[in-house]
Design an enzyme around this catalytic site. Structure first.
Site, PDB file in Angstrom:
ATOM      1  NE  ARG A 124      -3.469   0.354   2.332  1.00 21.88           N
ATOM      2  CZ  ARG A 124      -3.349   1.212   3.331  1.00 21.88           C
ATOM      3  NH1 ARG A 124      -2.678   0.991   4.466  1.00 21.88           N
ATOM      4  NH2 ARG A 124      -3.786   2.470   3.473  1.00 21.88           N
ATOM      5  CE  LYS A 189       1.919  -5.122   6.403  1.00 24.26           C
ATOM      6  NZ  LYS A 189       1.796  -3.747   5.982  1.00 24.26           N
ATOM      7  NE  ARG A 324       4.907   4.323  10.623  1.00 23.14           N
ATOM      8  CZ  ARG A 324       6.162   3.967  10.324  1.00 23.14           C
ATOM      9  NH1 ARG A 324       6.835   3.773  11.086  1.00 23.14           N
ATOM     10  NH2 ARG A 324       6.359   3.830   8.788  1.00 23.14           N
TER      11      ARG A 324
HETATM   12  C1  BTN Z   1       0.760  -3.774   2.357  1.00 22.63           C
HETATM   13  O1  BTN Z   1       0.535  -4.344   3.530  1.00 22.63           O
HETATM   14  O2  BTN Z   1       1.467  -2.787   2.185  1.00 22.63           O
HETATM   15  C2  BTN Z   1       0.106  -4.590   1.141  1.00 22.63           C
HETATM   16  C3  BTN Z   1       1.003  -5.752   0.999  1.00 22.63           C
HETATM   17  C4  BTN Z   1       0.586  -6.718  -0.238  1.00 22.63           C
HETATM   18  C5  BTN Z   1       1.286  -7.518  -0.843  1.00 22.63           C
HETATM   19  C6  BTN Z   1       1.019  -8.464  -1.537  1.00 22.63           C
HETATM   20  S1  BTN Z   1       1.977  -9.798  -2.110  1.00 22.63           S
HETATM   21  C7  BTN Z   1       0.671 -10.608  -3.346  1.00 22.63           C
HETATM   22  C8  BTN Z   1       0.341  -9.105  -4.095  1.00 22.63           C
HETATM   23  N1  BTN Z   1       1.231  -8.578  -5.190  1.00 22.63           N
HETATM   24  C9  BTN Z   1       1.934  -7.469  -5.044  1.00 22.63           C
HETATM   25  O3  BTN Z   1       2.484  -6.856  -5.579  1.00 22.63           O
HETATM   26  N2  BTN Z   1       1.366  -7.149  -3.626  1.00 22.63           N
HETATM   27  C10 BTN Z   1       0.401  -8.036  -3.063  1.00 22.63           C
END
Ligand code: BTN
Length: 328
Positions: A124, A189, A324
């Site tokens: 994100r 996390k 946060r």
């Molecule tokens: C976050 O917490 O920032 C979200 C992370 C999401 C990661 C997943 S891994 C599978 C899918 N492909 C990506 O490029 N991102 C999501």
């Protein structure tokens, strides 16, 4: 990036046992010196293969690779029927990119993409998602909604509930959700969700639900991760079965999505609150140029985060918002 031939060597050594160069070479129909070169290349890519004179090669403790057969074995029939296609990649830029590309080419709801490694995994707020080979789960699922964009209100939060349920089922403990959908354990996390939308010419909203779960994150190579993180192995005390966790996550997603389509977000709001790790805490929220400090008051009827400042509650919506918890 892991090549197909390198993958075949890893697959052969996945059981953690010793195999001689001659045996691997015969199986893969390449010379022993070619095997040696591949093993050196894999070493440079962070995959350690032990060599013992007279015994051969092995990956200490082995490696868990995806298997569609194992995933389908663990998945109940009802949810298996909701999967249109399950694609497993050895290496890909991002599983979300793959599904987004496929949906534009007409892919159907129920397309699942898994990858052993992502070379450009996305998180994100334009962050990078560290995605080392064969260690974690990188999964994207396509789900299409025919009722228009308003039907998707709260979707991203509901996905967080599904992941928590799946991880609880697999024995993980102390799980909470940090708005909108970061999964935490022990204040670190464990998993993240990136949901992306595509609306086609007929007005159908396609949600690409990207899930990243830290299963067995290696200690090295993670210096890029700027926040405290944890993985399933350290919570459980032993490395879990990656295919079984993947199947359970898919099961919970495929259970919750049809229910969400029927009931909408409000049906899930109270359940979400039971996992909320921010409720009553002082938090900092960054949205564009604005930095807001307030007390988290849960989520509203649209899934927005409610923050109280001097007795006034303001709602912030997901998107480019970063929160946060303030710990004093
Ligand atoms: C976050 O917490 O920032 C979200 C992370 C999401 C990661 C997943 S891994 C599978 C899918 N492909 C990506 O490029 N991102 C999501």
């Amino acid at each position: 990036m892991i090549s197909e031939q390198e993958y075949k060597v890893i697959e052969y050594l996945a059981d953690g046992q010793f195999h001689s160069g001659a045996e691997i070479g015969k199986k893969l129909q390449i010379t022993r010196s070619a095997i040696w070169k591949i093993i050196q290349l894999l070493h440079c890519k962070g995959i350690f293969i032990e060599r013992v004179h007279g015994k051969g090669y092995r990956i200490p403790n082995g490696v868990h690779l995806y298997s569609s057969e194992r995933i389908f074995y663990y998945l109940p029939l009802e949810q298996r029927l909701l999967i249109d296609n399950l694609v497993i990649h050895t290496s890909i830029d991002s599983t979300n990119n793959y599904v987004l590309k496929k949906v534009k080419e007409g892919a159907k709801r129920g397309l699942v993409c898994l990858a052993e490694e992502q070379t450009a995994g996305r998180g994100r707020c334009q962050r990078h998602w560290v995605s080392p080979f064969a260690k974690n789960i990188y999964l994207s699922l396509l789900w299409s909604f025919h009722q228009g964009p308003s039907a998707l209100t709260g979707l991203t939060l509901v996905i967080g509930i599904a992941i928590v349920k799946a991880l609880l089922e697999r024995g993980l403990t102390g799980l909470t959700i940090k708005w909108p959908n970061d999964i935490y354990s022990q204040d670190k996390k464990l998993a993240g969700v990136l949901t992306e939308m595509f609306i086609d010419d007929l007005g159908v909203c396609h949600a690409v639900i990207g899930v990243g779960i830290n299963v067995d994150m290696p200690a090295d190579g993670t210096h890029f991760i700027d926040k405290p993180f944890v993985d399933c192995t350290s919570i459980l005390g032993s490395r879990p079965n990656k295919n079984q966790i993947t199947a359970t996550v898919l099961k919970e997603l495929l259970l919750i999505l049809p229910l969400f389509e029927q009931q909408g977000w409000n049906f899930f709001r109270e359940i979400w609150h039971t996992y909320d790790c921010l409720y009553g805490c002082e938090v900092t929220l960054i949205t564009g140029q604005r930095v807001v400090i307030g007390i988290a008051k849960g989520v509203d009827k649209n899934g927005g985060l409610m923050l109280e400042q001097s007795g006034i509650v303001e709602v912030f919506n997901a998107g480019e918002v970063s929160v946060r918890k303030i710990t004093r």
